[in-house]
Design a protein around this motif. Structure first.
Motif, PDB file in Angstrom:
ATOM      1  N   GLY A  26       0.798  -1.219   0.000  1.00 54.55           N
ATOM      2  CA  GLY A  26       0.000   0.000   0.000  1.00 54.55           C
ATOM      3  C   GLY A  26       0.827   1.264   0.000  1.00 54.55           C
ATOM      4  N   SER A  27       1.965   1.211   0.672  1.00 55.64           N
ATOM      5  CA  SER A  27       2.807   2.397   0.768  1.00 55.64           C
ATOM      6  C   SER A  27       3.329   2.827  -0.593  1.00 55.64           C
ATOM      7  N   LEU A  28       3.463   1.864  -1.493  1.00 60.45           N
ATOM      8  CA  LEU A  28       3.967   2.170  -2.836  1.00 60.45           C
ATOM      9  C   LEU A  28       2.832   2.457  -3.800  1.00 60.45           C
ATOM     10  N   PHE A  29       1.724   1.794  -3.610  1.00 59.81           N
ATOM     11  CA  PHE A  29       0.619   1.856  -4.566  1.00 59.81           C
ATOM     12  C   PHE A  29      -0.244   3.096  -4.379  1.00 59.81           C
ATOM     13  N   SER A  30      -0.616   3.365  -3.156  1.00 58.39           N
ATOM     14  CA  SER A  30      -1.598   4.412  -2.879  1.00 58.39           C
ATOM     15  C   SER A  30      -1.102   5.784  -3.289  1.00 58.39           C
ATOM     16  N   GLY A  31      -1.914   6.435  -4.123  1.00 52.70           N
ATOM     17  CA  GLY A  31      -1.619   7.802  -4.519  1.00 52.70           C
ATOM     18  C   GLY A  31      -0.568   7.951  -5.589  1.00 52.70           C
ATOM     19  N   ASN A  32       0.023   6.846  -6.030  1.00 48.99           N
ATOM     20  CA  ASN A  32       1.089   6.905  -7.036  1.00 48.99           C
ATOM     21  C   ASN A  32       0.632   6.406  -8.387  1.00 48.99           C
ATOM     22  N   GLY A  33       1.233   6.937  -9.440  1.00 50.99           N
ATOM     23  CA  GLY A  33       1.116   6.299 -10.731  1.00 50.99           C
ATOM     24  C   GLY A  33       1.826   4.963 -10.689  1.00 50.99           C
ATOM     25  N   MET A  34       1.337   4.013 -11.449  1.00 46.97           N
ATOM     26  CA  MET A  34       1.929   2.681 -11.495  1.00 46.97           C
ATOM     27  C   MET A  34       2.212   2.316 -12.948  1.00 46.97           C
ATOM     28  N   GLY A  35       3.217   1.481 -13.124  1.00 48.20           N
ATOM     29  CA  GLY A  35       3.570   1.129 -14.484  1.00 48.20           C
ATOM     30  C   GLY A  35       3.998  -0.309 -14.647  1.00 48.20           C
ATOM     31  N   TRP A  36       3.886  -0.791 -15.868  1.00 53.70           N
ATOM     32  CA  TRP A  36       4.431  -2.084 -16.253  1.00 53.70           C
ATOM     33  C   TRP A  36       5.684  -1.832 -17.087  1.00 53.70           C
ATOM     34  N   PHE A  37       6.737  -2.483 -16.671  1.00 55.85           N
ATOM     35  CA  PHE A  37       8.003  -2.424 -17.372  1.00 55.85           C
ATOM     36  C   PHE A  37       8.294  -3.804 -17.954  1.00 55.85           C
ATOM     37  N   ARG A  38       9.166  -3.845 -18.951  1.00 57.00           N
ATOM     38  CA  ARG A  38       9.623  -5.140 -19.444  1.00 57.00           C
ATOM     39  C   ARG A  38      11.087  -5.061 -19.827  1.00 57.00           C
ATOM     40  N   GLN A  39      11.727  -6.213 -19.724  1.00 57.48           N
ATOM     41  CA  GLN A  39      13.134  -6.298 -20.091  1.00 57.48           C
ATOM     42  C   GLN A  39      13.354  -7.553 -20.908  1.00 57.48           C
ATOM     43  N   LYS A  64       0.672   0.098 -27.986  1.00 56.65           N
ATOM     44  CA  LYS A  64      -0.572   0.861 -28.050  1.00 56.65           C
ATOM     45  C   LYS A  64      -1.590   0.133 -28.925  1.00 56.65           C
ATOM     46  N   GLY A  65      -2.816   0.032 -28.421  1.00 54.19           N
ATOM     47  CA  GLY A  65      -3.869  -0.642 -29.153  1.00 54.19           C
ATOM     48  C   GLY A  65      -3.942  -2.140 -28.896  1.00 54.19           C
ATOM     49  N   ARG A  66      -2.915  -2.684 -28.257  1.00 55.43           N
ATOM     50  CA  ARG A  66      -2.881  -4.127 -27.974  1.00 55.43           C
ATOM     51  C   ARG A  66      -2.910  -4.420 -26.477  1.00 55.43           C
ATOM     52  N   PHE A  67      -2.313  -3.562 -25.683  1.00 56.78           N
ATOM     53  CA  PHE A  67      -2.241  -3.759 -24.235  1.00 56.78           C
ATOM     54  C   PHE A  67      -3.183  -2.780 -23.541  1.00 56.78           C
ATOM     55  N   THR A  68      -3.746  -3.232 -22.425  1.00 58.67           N
ATOM     56  CA  THR A  68      -4.601  -2.378 -21.607  1.00 58.67           C
ATOM     57  C   THR A  68      -4.194  -2.503 -20.142  1.00 58.67           C
ATOM     58  N   ILE A  69      -3.870  -1.380 -19.533  1.00 63.00           N
ATOM     59  CA  ILE A  69      -3.479  -1.364 -18.126  1.00 63.00           C
ATOM     60  C   ILE A  69      -4.679  -0.946 -17.287  1.00 63.00           C
ATOM     61  N   SER A  70      -4.801  -1.533 -16.119  1.00 63.74           N
ATOM     62  CA  SER A  70      -5.876  -1.170 -15.197  1.00 63.74           C
ATOM     63  C   SER A  70      -5.383  -1.363 -13.765  1.00 63.74           C
ATOM     64  N   ARG A  71      -6.128  -0.836 -12.828  1.00 63.49           N
ATOM     65  CA  ARG A  71      -5.751  -0.974 -11.425  1.00 63.49           C
ATOM     66  C   ARG A  71      -6.993  -0.999 -10.554  1.00 63.49           C
ATOM     67  N   ASP A  72      -6.847  -1.648  -9.397  1.00 64.69           N
ATOM     68  CA  ASP A  72      -7.899  -1.707  -8.393  1.00 64.69           C
ATOM     69  C   ASP A  72      -7.356  -1.009  -7.145  1.00 64.69           C
ATOM     70  N   ASN A  73      -7.745   0.225  -6.956  1.00 66.21           N
ATOM     71  CA  ASN A  73      -7.187   1.010  -5.853  1.00 66.21           C
ATOM     72  C   ASN A  73      -7.612   0.498  -4.480  1.00 66.21           C
ATOM     73  N   ALA A  74      -8.721  -0.205  -4.427  1.00 66.98           N
ATOM     74  CA  ALA A  74      -9.185  -0.735  -3.140  1.00 66.98           C
ATOM     75  C   ALA A  74      -8.339  -1.923  -2.685  1.00 66.98           C
ATOM     76  N   MET A  78      -2.763  -4.238  -9.745  1.00 63.71           N
ATOM     77  CA  MET A  78      -2.697  -3.660 -11.075  1.00 63.71           C
ATOM     78  C   MET A  78      -2.655  -4.798 -12.084  1.00 63.71           C
ATOM     79  N   TYR A  79      -3.146  -4.520 -13.291  1.00 65.74           N
ATOM     80  CA  TYR A  79      -3.250  -5.570 -14.294  1.00 65.74           C
ATOM     81  C   TYR A  79      -2.748  -5.069 -15.648  1.00 65.74           C
ATOM     82  N   LEU A  80      -2.372  -6.020 -16.481  1.00 69.81           N
ATOM     83  CA  LEU A  80      -2.014  -5.695 -17.859  1.00 69.81           C
ATOM     84  C   LEU A  80      -2.632  -6.764 -18.756  1.00 69.81           C
ATOM     85  N   GLN A  81      -3.637  -6.378 -19.504  1.00 70.02           N
ATOM     86  CA  GLN A  81      -4.230  -7.267 -20.493  1.00 70.02           C
ATOM     87  C   GLN A  81      -3.462  -7.103 -21.794  1.00 70.02           C
ATOM     88  N   MET A  82      -2.891  -8.199 -22.257  1.00 70.01           N
ATOM     89  CA  MET A  82      -2.069  -8.169 -23.462  1.00 70.01           C
ATOM     90  C   MET A  82      -2.739  -9.008 -24.541  1.00 70.01           C
TER      91      MET A  82
END
Length: 118
Positions: A26-39, A64-74, A78-82
């Protein structure tokens, strides 16, 4: 304590789909933007999808157009639909908070491997 746990990766054929999940402390998630990275092997880690706390999203051109990011703040998830996956999407995927376009935490989870191959 910072905690990031990614899951949902696997082996999929080109054109297939996967849904990745990220559980964050929660300390990292709440109030912050979140991202998916890849390597990918031999390449630098890159940010591919970003979502603000108020659910605005942004994507790298390559997904873009293929992936969808979402999050559940409660639930601090966070999710990534690919969809329409390509071999070049093969990489280890990680999640992290994002501030000013950069990872907010120096700590990373174990990541989840996505392999797109026939």
């Amino acid at each position: 304590q910072v905690q990031l746990v990614e899951s949902g990766g696997g082996l999929v054929q080109p054109g297939g789909s996967l849904r990745l999940s990220c559980a964050a402390s929660g300390s990292l998630f709440s109030g912050n933007g979140m991202g998916w990275f890849r390597q990918a092997p031999g390449k630098q880690r890159e940010l591919v999808a970003f979502i603000t706390d108020d659910l605005s999203t942004n994507y790298a051109d390559s997904v873009k157009g293929r992936f969808t990011i979402s999050r559940d703040n409660a639930k601090n998830w966070m999710y990534l639909q690919m969809n329409s996956l390509k071999p070049e999407d093969t990489a280890v995927y990680y999640c992290n908070a994002v501030r000013n376009g950069l990872p907010a935490s120096i700590y990373w989870g174990q990541g989840t491997q996505v392999t797109v191959s026939s």
